[in-house]
Motif scaffolding. Sequence first.
Motif, PDB file in Angstrom:
ATOM      1  N   SER A 218      31.062 -14.718 -42.199  1.00 42.41           N
ATOM      2  CA  SER A 218      31.009 -16.125 -42.583  1.00 42.41           C
ATOM      3  C   SER A 218      30.515 -16.956 -41.408  1.00 42.41           C
ATOM      4  CB  SER A 218      32.402 -16.609 -43.000  1.00 42.41           C
ATOM      5  OG  SER A 218      32.881 -15.865 -44.092  1.00 42.41           O
ATOM      6  N   ASP A 219      29.933 -18.117 -41.717  1.00 42.30           N
ATOM      7  CA  ASP A 219      29.446 -19.030 -40.687  1.00 42.30           C
ATOM      8  C   ASP A 219      30.585 -19.892 -40.165  1.00 42.30           C
ATOM      9  OD1 ASP A 219      26.690 -18.319 -40.858  1.00 42.30           O
ATOM     10  OD2 ASP A 219      26.564 -19.475 -42.725  1.00 42.30           O
ATOM     11  N   GLY A 220      30.553 -20.180 -38.874  1.00 39.56           N
ATOM     12  CA  GLY A 220      31.561 -21.050 -38.296  1.00 39.56           C
ATOM     13  C   GLY A 220      31.106 -21.671 -36.991  1.00 39.56           C
ATOM     14  N   GLU A 221      31.876 -22.655 -36.552  1.00 41.70           N
ATOM     15  CA  GLU A 221      31.658 -23.286 -35.251  1.00 41.70           C
ATOM     16  C   GLU A 221      32.994 -23.322 -34.526  1.00 41.70           C
ATOM     17  OE1 GLU A 221      30.536 -27.588 -33.281  1.00 41.70           O
ATOM     18  OE2 GLU A 221      29.778 -27.144 -35.291  1.00 41.70           O
ATOM     19  N   ILE A 222      33.001 -22.821 -33.311  1.00 40.69           N
ATOM     20  CA  ILE A 222      34.227 -22.781 -32.523  1.00 40.69           C
ATOM     21  C   ILE A 222      34.598 -24.208 -32.117  1.00 40.69           C
ATOM     22  CG2 ILE A 222      35.358 -21.879 -30.445  1.00 40.69           C
ATOM     23  CD1 ILE A 222      34.457 -19.741 -32.538  1.00 40.69           C
ATOM     24  N   ARG A 223      35.832 -24.593 -32.391  1.00 40.77           N
ATOM     25  CA  ARG A 223      36.334 -25.910 -32.004  1.00 40.77           C
ATOM     26  C   ARG A 223      37.241 -25.821 -30.784  1.00 40.77           C
ATOM     27  NH1 ARG A 223      33.568 -30.108 -34.156  1.00 40.77           N
ATOM     28  NH2 ARG A 223      33.158 -29.733 -36.332  1.00 40.77           N
ATOM     29  N   LYS A 224      38.022 -24.729 -30.692  1.00 41.43           N
ATOM     30  CA  LYS A 224      38.954 -24.581 -29.576  1.00 41.43           C
ATOM     31  C   LYS A 224      39.266 -23.099 -29.378  1.00 41.43           C
ATOM     32  CE  LYS A 224      43.594 -25.942 -28.075  1.00 41.43           C
ATOM     33  NZ  LYS A 224      44.836 -26.628 -28.447  1.00 41.43           N
ATOM     34  N   VAL A 225      39.401 -22.716 -28.115  1.00 42.81           N
ATOM     35  CA  VAL A 225      39.804 -21.358 -27.757  1.00 42.81           C
ATOM     36  C   VAL A 225      41.098 -21.472 -26.961  1.00 42.81           C
ATOM     37  CG1 VAL A 225      39.189 -19.275 -26.480  1.00 42.81           C
ATOM     38  CG2 VAL A 225      37.415 -20.546 -27.705  1.00 42.81           C
ATOM     39  N   ASP A 226      42.157 -20.848 -27.454  1.00 41.84           N
ATOM     40  CA  ASP A 226      43.456 -20.884 -26.772  1.00 41.84           C
ATOM     41  C   ASP A 226      43.808 -19.453 -26.354  1.00 41.84           C
ATOM     42  OD1 ASP A 226      46.089 -21.064 -25.933  1.00 41.84           O
ATOM     43  OD2 ASP A 226      46.688 -22.407 -27.574  1.00 41.84           O
ATOM     44  N   LYS A 227      43.400 -19.107 -25.120  1.00 42.98           N
ATOM     45  CA  LYS A 227      43.603 -17.739 -24.625  1.00 42.98           C
ATOM     46  C   LYS A 227      45.078 -17.411 -24.455  1.00 42.98           C
ATOM     47  CE  LYS A 227      39.117 -17.643 -22.391  1.00 42.98           C
ATOM     48  NZ  LYS A 227      38.377 -17.612 -21.140  1.00 42.98           N
ATOM     49  N   ASP A 228      45.891 -18.375 -24.034  1.00 47.82           N
ATOM     50  CA  ASP A 228      47.319 -18.120 -23.835  1.00 47.82           C
ATOM     51  C   ASP A 228      48.015 -17.751 -25.144  1.00 47.82           C
ATOM     52  OD1 ASP A 228      47.107 -18.626 -21.114  1.00 47.82           O
ATOM     53  OD2 ASP A 228      47.607 -20.751 -21.351  1.00 47.82           O
ATOM     54  N   ALA A 229      47.680 -18.462 -26.214  1.00 47.77           N
ATOM     55  CA  ALA A 229      48.303 -18.206 -27.517  1.00 47.77           C
ATOM     56  C   ALA A 229      47.557 -17.142 -28.323  1.00 47.77           C
ATOM     57  CB  ALA A 229      48.383 -19.496 -28.324  1.00 47.77           C
ATOM     58  N   LYS A 230      46.402 -16.705 -27.794  1.00 44.74           N
ATOM     59  CA  LYS A 230      45.561 -15.711 -28.490  1.00 44.74           C
ATOM     60  C   LYS A 230      45.136 -16.214 -29.865  1.00 44.74           C
ATOM     61  CE  LYS A 230      47.700 -12.030 -25.953  1.00 44.74           C
ATOM     62  NZ  LYS A 230      48.915 -11.312 -25.879  1.00 44.74           N
ATOM     63  N   LYS A 231      44.684 -17.504 -29.875  1.00 37.43           N
ATOM     64  CA  LYS A 231      44.260 -18.133 -31.124  1.00 37.43           C
ATOM     65  C   LYS A 231      42.929 -18.836 -30.917  1.00 37.43           C
ATOM     66  CE  LYS A 231      48.870 -18.729 -32.981  1.00 37.43           C
ATOM     67  NZ  LYS A 231      49.828 -19.648 -33.558  1.00 37.43           N
ATOM     68  N   ILE A 232      42.239 -19.037 -32.040  1.00 39.74           N
ATOM     69  CA  ILE A 232      40.936 -19.677 -32.013  1.00 39.74           C
ATOM     70  C   ILE A 232      40.849 -20.634 -33.201  1.00 39.74           C
ATOM     71  CG2 ILE A 232      39.853 -17.807 -33.318  1.00 39.74           C
ATOM     72  CD1 ILE A 232      37.371 -18.197 -31.535  1.00 39.74           C
TER      73      ILE A 232
ATOM     74  N   ILE B 121      38.413 -22.591 -35.713  1.00 38.88           N
ATOM     75  CA  ILE B 121      37.042 -22.482 -36.209  1.00 38.88           C
ATOM     76  C   ILE B 121      36.840 -23.424 -37.396  1.00 38.88           C
ATOM     77  CG2 ILE B 121      35.275 -20.951 -37.175  1.00 38.88           C
ATOM     78  CD1 ILE B 121      36.765 -18.594 -35.909  1.00 38.88           C
ATOM     79  N   LYS B 122      35.763 -24.208 -37.334  1.00 36.14           N
ATOM     80  CA  LYS B 122      35.313 -24.982 -38.490  1.00 36.14           C
ATOM     81  C   LYS B 122      34.389 -24.023 -39.240  1.00 36.14           C
ATOM     82  CE  LYS B 122      32.695 -29.004 -39.920  1.00 36.14           C
ATOM     83  NZ  LYS B 122      31.881 -30.156 -39.488  1.00 36.14           N
ATOM     84  N   HIS B 123      34.750 -23.688 -40.469  1.00 35.20           N
ATOM     85  CA  HIS B 123      34.009 -22.636 -41.170  1.00 35.20           C
ATOM     86  C   HIS B 123      33.553 -23.054 -42.552  1.00 35.20           C
ATOM     87  CE1 HIS B 123      37.409 -21.680 -43.831  1.00 35.20           C
ATOM     88  NE2 HIS B 123      38.188 -21.774 -42.765  1.00 35.20           N
ATOM     89  N   GLY B 124      32.562 -22.321 -43.021  1.00 31.58           N
ATOM     90  CA  GLY B 124      32.102 -22.446 -44.397  1.00 31.58           C
ATOM     91  C   GLY B 124      33.054 -21.682 -45.294  1.00 31.58           C
TER      92      GLY B 124
END
Length: 110
Positions: free
Chosen positions: A40-54, A56-59
């Motif tokens: 799927s297509d997406g755009e990264i909005r935030k990367v949280d390495k400590d929480a291991k989460k990302i 994504i604004k996605h279609g």
Amino acid sequence: MRKTFSAMLLAGALVAPLAHAEDAHHKDGATVAQAGAALSDGEIRKVDKDAKKITIKHGPLENLDMPPMTMVFQVKDPAMLEQVKAGDKVKFQAEKAGAAYTVTKIEPAK
């Protein structure tokens, strides 16, 4: 009436194995349908390495029957977070495992 009933029984017998196959699960909790999902297509909005989460604004996520939106995902492998940054356009695959939505594959959009 008898022919109609027979036809309904036959149709049910043909559909039942397909429905069961769609519900089959892998060891990680993903369904067979989810495991073979297209990217799927997406755009990264935030990367949280400590929480291991990302975030994504996605279609639309067809395999999850989800409309376009922005949401937070867990990642299957924390190393994925090293490959992306906010603003990156990506292609990704997400699956639902239990109550969590998890990105299982991610790559730069071409």
